[in-house]
Design an enzyme around this catalytic site. Structure first.
Site, short mmCIF file in Angstrom:
data_model
loop_
_atom_site.label_atom_id
_atom_site.label_comp_id
_atom_site.label_asym_id
_atom_site.label_seq_id
_atom_site.Cartn_x
_atom_site.Cartn_y
_atom_site.Cartn_z
N GLY A 145 0.81 -1.21 0.00
CA GLY A 145 0.00 0.00 0.00
C GLY A 145 0.84 1.26 0.00
O GLY A 145 0.51 2.24 0.68
N ALA A 146 1.91 1.27 -0.79
CA ALA A 146 2.89 2.36 -0.73
C ALA A 146 2.61 3.49 -1.71
O ALA A 146 3.41 4.41 -1.83
CB ALA A 146 4.29 1.81 -0.99
N ASN A 147 1.47 3.45 -2.40
CA ASN A 147 1.22 4.49 -3.40
C ASN A 147 0.64 5.77 -2.82
O ASN A 147 0.60 6.80 -3.50
CB ASN A 147 0.28 3.97 -4.49
CG ASN A 147 -1.07 3.54 -3.95
OD1 ASN A 147 -1.18 2.46 -3.39
ND2 ASN A 147 -2.09 4.37 -4.11
N TYR A 189 -13.68 -3.76 11.09
CA TYR A 189 -12.38 -3.12 11.00
C TYR A 189 -11.59 -3.32 12.30
O TYR A 189 -10.41 -3.68 12.27
CB TYR A 189 -12.53 -1.63 10.72
CG TYR A 189 -11.22 -0.88 10.69
CD1 TYR A 189 -10.31 -1.08 9.64
CD2 TYR A 189 -10.86 0.00 11.71
CE1 TYR A 189 -9.10 -0.42 9.61
CE2 TYR A 189 -9.65 0.67 11.68
CZ TYR A 189 -8.77 0.46 10.64
OH TYR A 189 -7.56 1.12 10.62
#
Length: 316
Positions: free
Chosen positions: A22-24, A182
């Site tokens: 999830g590095a974008n 969550y």
């Protein structure tokens, strides 16, 4: 110990490969930027090719000369996780730091992963469980050649404190609540990190398992999702207020960067901001842990369930 810890406190990361899911965008991108500026070779593991390429270009602009590459990974698909791990291991390159950062937060309706799991549990928990298990050879390779202990950093949340594991309805098929699911996933992430630490110690591995949380930060995790126009507008407004009153994504990345790079981090540690209710602040320290997250017997059961559901044997 509470510390006013800064990005500039990160030591040299030359020669280290750091893989971040999830590095974008958000905390994942800020984490990638932080270690890239210190010389690390960064792998941006992203689900969307276009967004990943845009992040790679942005990183090149924000950190000229950075050593970074894009790798496509969909944590909501176990076949994608396996294919990603196979490609990674085929390169026979070490992974010095694995940051399990990507996540899904509170979609209003119950959604399922490609494998039929509730989306938050399937992505946040099972995807990262399988990824970590399959990448262990690359982490052990780093352990054999580097003086620094490799690290697995799993991102949890202060929301874990209200989380409960319901093994009769782990996939929320009987009753779905966006935040309940969550919280459950973030509790499971923290329990996984602790149980992984126990197993790594028992195996006398040099690989270290730690966890971190960002407090309450203004990231795409809160803004994105399948919401109505009114809900999206409300979330966008609230996210801006979070950035003003609580943490930006830059400050939210500090605990992750601390857990990944600080010299005084201990295996089994859990780190977060030390401001009001652990929701904000530039002091990083040991984060509060809910009693249920320390239950070793339940964690061992969760581990077995994850092995069964993900069809992967994880024996550090």
């Amino acid at each position: 110990m509470k510390k006013r810890w800064k990005i500039s406190d990160i030591g040299a990361q030359d020669g280290k490969r750091v893989l971040i899911t999830g590095a974008n965008s958000g905390i994942g991108y800020r984490t990638a930027l932080g270690v890239a500026r210190k010389g690390a070779q960064v792998v941006l593991a992203c689900r969307d090719t276009q967004r990943g390429e845009e992040a790679l270009a942005r990183l090149d602009g924000d950190a000229p000369g950075a050593h970074a590459e894009l790798a496509i990974l969909d944590l909501a698909s176990l076949p994608s996780v396996r294919q990603f791990a196979q490609r990674e291991l085929a390169q026979q390159r070490p992974i010095h730091i694995l940051i399990n950062n990507a996540g899904v937060m509170a979609p209003p309706k119950r959604l399922e992963s490609a494998d039929g799991f509730e989306l938050q549990f399937g992505t946040n928990v099972l995807g990262h469980f399988a990824l970590t298990a399959l990448l262990m050879p690359a982490l052990e390779l780093a352990a054999n050649e580097s003086p620094d202990r490799p690290r697995i950093v799993t991102i949890s949340s202060i929301a874990h404190k209200q989380g409960q594991l319901d093994y009769d309805d782990l996939q929320s098929t009987t009753r779905y609540s966006p935040m309940r699911s969550y919280r459950r996933s973030k509790l499971a992430d923290l329990m996984f990190s602790f149980e992984l630490d126990r197993r790594l110690r028992a195996a006398h591995s040099r690989v270290m398992s730690v966890a971190a949380h960002p407090g309450v930060a203004n990231t795409n995790l809160f803004r994105n999702g399948d919401h109505s126009a009114i809900a999206k507008a409300s979330r966008n407004l609230f996210s801006q207020l979070i950035g003003i009153v609580l943490n930006t994504d830059s400050s939210g990345a500090l605990p992750t960067l601390y857990a990944a790079t600080a010299h005084d981090v201990s295996g089994g540690g859990y780190y977060g901001p030390q401001g009001f209710l652990e929701a904000r602040g530039n002091r990083v320290g040991a984060a509060g842990v809910a009693k249920q997250a320390r239950d070793a017997l339940t964690a061992a059961r969760l581990w077995q369930v994850c092995e069964d559901l993900a069809h992967v044997r994880f024996r550090p």
